[in-house]
Design a protein around this motif. Structure first.
Motif, short mmCIF file in Angstrom:
data_model
loop_
_atom_site.label_atom_id
_atom_site.label_comp_id
_atom_site.label_asym_id
_atom_site.label_seq_id
_atom_site.Cartn_x
_atom_site.Cartn_y
_atom_site.Cartn_z
N ARG A 362 0.80 -1.24 0.05
CA ARG A 362 -0.07 0.03 0.26
C ARG A 362 0.92 1.49 -0.15
O ARG A 362 0.61 2.08 -0.79
N LEU A 363 1.87 0.99 0.87
CA LEU A 363 2.70 2.38 0.51
C LEU A 363 3.80 2.61 -0.58
O LEU A 363 3.84 3.68 -0.91
N CYS A 364 3.88 1.47 -1.21
CA CYS A 364 4.49 1.45 -2.63
C CYS A 364 3.48 1.95 -3.71
O CYS A 364 4.00 3.05 -4.50
N ALA A 365 2.48 1.79 -3.40
CA ALA A 365 1.21 2.59 -4.36
C ALA A 365 1.31 3.76 -4.13
O ALA A 365 0.94 4.66 -5.08
N GLU A 366 1.60 4.40 -3.01
CA GLU A 366 1.66 6.05 -2.82
C GLU A 366 2.68 6.64 -3.15
O GLU A 366 2.89 7.72 -2.79
N GLY A 367 3.71 5.82 -3.62
CA GLY A 367 5.03 6.59 -4.15
C GLY A 367 6.10 6.52 -3.13
O GLY A 367 7.02 7.33 -3.50
N ALA A 368 5.96 5.65 -1.99
CA ALA A 368 6.93 6.01 -0.96
C ALA A 368 8.52 5.19 -1.61
O ALA A 368 8.45 4.32 -2.44
N PRO A 369 9.39 5.69 -0.99
CA PRO A 369 10.69 5.11 -1.43
C PRO A 369 10.99 3.94 -0.85
O PRO A 369 11.73 3.79 -0.01
N LEU A 370 10.46 2.84 -1.34
CA LEU A 370 10.46 1.56 -0.98
C LEU A 370 10.51 0.38 -1.90
O LEU A 370 9.71 0.48 -2.85
#
Length: 400
Positions: A362-370
């Motif tokens: 979910r964080l990756c879908a939000e564009g997080a550097p992960l």
């Protein structure tokens, strides 16, 4: 396409036997490197070193005719060695090359990881030889003037004044003295050059390391009872690759090991990988420990912070929300890059839809550097680093 090699075999050797021997020797060395890397610390992977391989089967098949007796001789033209010296082997990062080869890295990435550190040219005074484009005109003229003054080179203006006086002089004795003086000065003027080769100086440059940049690498790993030795081995190789990458990009790299089950603790590397542990799993405890360590020891203004987490995906149900909040609000804003590796047993992919995977996705879908990957074999580790090289936010900052 069919290639026919019609080259003759070297005298007393067989090219086919030679290739077979090289393949056999490389396989033995790779096996030894794989076994040695399991006992090495992460920071020792770049040191190279010696590995032990069995002697059986290492003799290359060849035919030769004995010369009779023992002959030692030094060929003519040698200026560095005498009889009995041992020739040094060229410096190569063979251990790193073989270690990366086992991970099936693309050739371009191998070279990028194994390149020597970058250096930038910097002014380093002057030299008496160099390229004409690097001639230091000001320094050359200053030295030439100092030499002319020291040797008392006559000025052209002085000779011109004497010539004017000679033209107006009517006294024969005075004229003869003026002529003699003018001849002596002209001869001295010809002997002492205006610019001599000994005056010429060139700007000299030397390659020096770039300004010191520093990074810290946080290794987070679940050490609950669900993590097998194979999973820990995958995590160790993952950390080794990240350390190699950071060591090539930064002059100073520190490693912080944080392991966790239902509580987290900062430990040394040996304890991190080998000390047994049991209990439940609270991922938020590891992220909270990382946050506290950053706050007390590693200011984001001075350090490039990288995080690498390895887990089998398990987490307590009530801890998921705290984990997501900590990672999103406290960890990712201060890190250059954060990589999550979900490991599984060899031959079977880790279970899909794990608690951690769902929240991190979910964080990756939000564009997080992960960056996220699931792996169960060593050859699957590199895609995480492919993302690391490609992402914009993974560019290093130079610490002040």
């Amino acid at each position: 396409m069919h290639i026919v090699d019609r080259r003759l075999n070297p005298r007393g050797k067989s090219l086919e036997n030679r290739q077979r021997f090289l393949r056999r020797a490389k396989a033995l060395v790779k096996r030894a490197v794989k076994q040695t890397s399991q006992d090495r610390d992460i920071q020792d992977v770049l040191e190279g070193g010696e590995v032990s391989i069995p002697l059986d089967g290492m003799d290359e098949p060849r035919l030769r005719r004995g010369q009779g007796g023992v002959r030692n001789h030094v060929l003519p033209g040698n200026k560095e060695f005498v009889e009995g010296d041992v020739l040094p082997r060229p410096r190569r990062e063979e251990f790193v090359d073989l270690f990366l080869d086992d991970l099936e890295l693309p050739d371009l990435a191998k070279r990028r990881l194994a390149d020597t550190e970058h250096a930038a040219p910097r002014r380093a005074g002057y030299s008496i030889s160099g390229s004409p484009a690097n001639m230091a005109v000001n320094r050359t003229m200053r030295l030439a003037m100092a030499r002319r003054v020291a040797l008392r080179r006559p000025k052209p203006e002085t000779i011109a004044q004497l010539m004017a006086e000679l033209a107006e002089c009517t006294d024969e004795d005075r004229r003869s003295k003026l002529l003699e003086t003018i001849e002596l000065l002209q001869a001295k003027l010809r002997r002492i050059a205006y610019i001599d080769p000994v005056d010429i100086r060139y700007r000299r440059y030397e390659n020096v390391p770039k300004p010191v940049s520093q990074a810290v690498m946080f290794c987070l790993m679940d050490v609950s009872s669900s993590m097998s030795e194979h999973m820990k081995d995958l995590a160790k190789r993952f950390y080794m690759l990240l350390y190699i990458f950071l060591n090539r990009q930064y002059r100073h790299v520190e490693i912080v090991f944080v392991r966790h089950n239902d509580r987290a603790e900062e430990v040394d590397e040996d304890t991190f990988f080998h000390s047994p542990a049991s209990g439940g799993t609270l991922v938020s405890s590891a992220l909270e420990a990382m946050r506290q360590i950053i706050a007390t020891r590693y200011r984001p203004e001075d350090w490039n912070i990288y995080g690498a987490q390895a887990s089998d995906g398990d987490n307590s149900y009530g801890d998921s929300a705290a984990t997501e909040i900590l990672l999103k609000n406290a960890i990712l804003p201060v890190t250059q890059y954060f990589a999550y590796l979900e490991v599984g047993e060899e031959g079977s992919a880790p279970a899909s839809g794990s608690a951690l995977w769902t929240h991190y996705q979910r964080l990756c879908a939000e564009g997080a550097p992960l960056s996220m990957r699931r792996v169960s074999r060593r050859s699957e580790i590199f895609p995480v680093f492919h993302d690391l090289f490609q992402r914009r936010h993974a560019r290093p900052r130079v610490a002040s």
